[in-house]
Enzyme design. Structure first.
Site, short mmCIF file in Angstrom:
data_model
loop_
_atom_site.label_atom_id
_atom_site.label_comp_id
_atom_site.label_asym_id
_atom_site.label_seq_id
_atom_site.Cartn_x
_atom_site.Cartn_y
_atom_site.Cartn_z
N SER A 203 12.78 20.01 7.24
CA SER A 203 11.86 20.78 6.42
C SER A 203 12.39 20.86 4.99
O SER A 203 12.54 19.84 4.34
CB SER A 203 11.63 22.16 7.05
OG SER A 203 10.54 22.82 6.46
N GLU A 309 2.97 19.17 13.92
CA GLU A 309 3.60 19.95 12.85
C GLU A 309 2.75 21.15 12.43
O GLU A 309 3.23 22.27 12.25
CB GLU A 309 3.85 19.07 11.62
CG GLU A 309 4.91 18.00 11.81
CD GLU A 309 6.32 18.53 11.66
OE1 GLU A 309 6.49 19.70 11.25
OE2 GLU A 309 7.26 17.78 11.97
N HIS A 413 6.14 22.31 14.08
CA HIS A 413 7.18 22.23 13.05
C HIS A 413 8.45 22.92 13.56
O HIS A 413 8.41 24.04 14.05
CB HIS A 413 6.69 22.91 11.77
CG HIS A 413 7.62 22.74 10.61
ND1 HIS A 413 7.91 21.51 10.07
CD2 HIS A 413 8.32 23.65 9.87
CE1 HIS A 413 8.74 21.66 9.04
NE2 HIS A 413 9.00 22.95 8.91
#
Length: 494
Positions: A203, A309, A413
């Site tokens: 990320s 995600e 995610h």
């Protein structure tokens, strides 16, 4: 001066000998001796300072060298987390003395490859403390996890700061570079090879890793890179300065002296979106532009994302109606997008969230992460350097949040982190909730990642052609690009 240096060296050696006599692992850094701990074949050295505390006049300045110490420094507990509000990534912290890193190695390590990990959290929160590297270390890798300044402490750009130093913003990024230099200068003392360093992150850590690939100042500090659920975003200095000026005004400050005098507690609560800043010495050009021009540091790359995600970011749409969903799509996308993601005949309270999560994933709406955006990034890199692509496709594993009840996290995610870092989820082990097939996926992923760290090859073919699909129970397989494209509707999104 030479006599003084010799005396210091002798004192350090004596301290190290005394430490060794206790049975605890020890290492000699340039700033002093550290004593760690051992468990299950892994030596851990936690909370090692790699820079001076960025407090007082050092707030919003590049990191300074760590303050040397005498004797033996205990390194058996994590250092302070950098200032951040409470979140799913950890408790609130107001402690600016936070520039620490951790080293984990297999016991008896000698000249092993090194993995330096940059945590995620949107440049707002998170900590190295969340990432226990023992699974990776047991496969003959030295693992380094780092803290770096976050939020307004780490990424404030302001005309006053620019006038003061010729740059502003990116203080957290400069911290990361200081940690990489620390690794270059000290990791041999821990059994690591400073000439075989893989840099990786997830990320915001992936954003940072791409920025290091584009940064002239990071060149030579690593030889491979891993980008998990990341992209290459940045903001021009002028735009970032405007945002920083607004932040200062909201705090009642007209100059930097006023900002530096504010207590950390007030700055923690500033609601501003931190971002990497381009147009400054450490990032002269936007990383995305550098990558697409092929002018980045060309090293072997492992890049990928998770199948779902967007579901992590779509939780707020749980319970939304069909009308609310369709209005959202038409407002943010188009009628053509609505036709691609129609409301099904059978629905429940999670339908809108799943559909919006799919749109976010496939389009890469959230930060350029996932689906077709990740494929585009992979394609940009693979023109110039060996690039291995993956996608986490195990969709029924544990999520990172139990709320709301009944929501299927999917491969959302950050879902892949639990398979690599056994204490992820704010230090609470997720791994005990794995079933047998998921435990096998964890073993497989650790093997793939450490193979890449050691050899530059995770065990599957480079892109183009296929993306490696990570699946539970030992069933991971490469999937053709046409299948990946169909899953994410890349013919529509590009």
């Amino acid at each position: 001066m030479k006599l003084f240096s010799l005396l210091v060296t002798l004192l350090l050696l004596a301290a190290g000998t005394a430490t060794a006599a206790t049975g605890a692992p020890h290492a000699h850094t340039r700033a002093g001796v550290v004593r760690g701990s051992s468990a299950d074949g892994v030596d851990s050295f936690l909370g090692i300072p790699y820079a001076a505390p960025p407090t007082g006049d050092l707030r919003w300045r590049p990191p300074a060298p760590p303050v040397p110490w005498t004797g033996v420094r205990d390194a058996t507990a994590y250092g302070n987390r950098c200032p951040a509000v409470a979140s799913t990534n950890g408790p609130r912290s107001e402690t600016e003395d936070c520039l620490y890193l951790n080293v984990q190695r297999p016991s008896g390590a000698k000249k092993l490859p090194v993995f330096v990990w940059i945590h995620g959290g949107g440049l707002r929160n998170g900590s190295s403390n969340q990432h226990d590297g023992s699974l990776l270390a047991r496969r003959d890798v030295v693992v380094v996890t780092i803290n770096y300044r976050l939020g307004v402490f780490g990424f404030l750009a302001h005309p006053g700061l620019t006038a003061e130093a010729g740059r502003s913003g990116n203080y957290g990024f400069l911290d990361q570079q200081a940690a990489l230099r620390w690794v270059r200068d000290n990791i041999a003392a821990f059994g690591g090879d400073p000439h075989q360093v893989t840099l990786g992150g997830e990320s915001a850590g992936g954003f940072s890793t791409c920025a290091h690939l584009a940064s002239p100042a990071s060149r030579g500090l690593f030889q491979q890179a891993i980008i998990q659920s990341g992209a290459c975003p940045s903001t021009p200095l002028g735009t970032a300065e405007q945002s920083g000026t607004a932040v200062a005004q909201s705090l009642g400050c007209q100059d930097i002296a006023c900002l530096r005098a504010l207590p950390a507690a007030r700055l923690v609560d500033v609601d501003a979106a931190p971002t990497l800043v381009s147009g400054v010495p450490e990032l002269p050009r936007p990383p995305d532009s550098v990558v697409r021009a092929g002018e980045f540091t060309r090293v072997p790359l492992l890049i990928g994302a998770n199948r779902d995600e967007g579901r992590t970011f779509a939780l707020g749409f749980v319970g939304a109606t069909r009308e609310q969903y369709e209005s959202w799509v038409l407002t943010n996308y188009s009628a053509a997008a609505l036709a691609r993601y129609p409301w099904p005949e059978r629905s429940d309270r999670f339908t809108a969230a799943y559909l919006i999560g799919a749109i976010m994933t496939d389009s890469g709406t959230v930060g350029g992460i996932g689906g077709c955006a990740t494929r585009s990034l992979v394609r940009s890199f693979t023109h110039y350097t060996p690039t291995y692509a993956y996608q986490l496709d195990h969709r029924t594993g544990p999520g990172l949040s139990p709320e709301p009840a009944g929501y299927v996290w999917g491969a959302g995610h950050a879902a892949e982190l639990a398979y690599l870092w056994p204490s992820f989820d704010n230090g609470t082990p997720i791994a005990p909730t794995f079933d047998a097939a998921e435990r096998q996926l964890s073993r497989d992923m650790v093997r793939y990642w450490t193979s890449f760290i050691r050899t530059g090859d995770p065990g599957w073919a480079t892109y183009p052609g296929s993306t490696f699909s990570l699946r539970a129970g030992g069933t991971s397989v490469p999937i053709p690009d046409r299948q990946f494209s169909a899953e994410h509707q890349c013919g529509f999104w590009g």
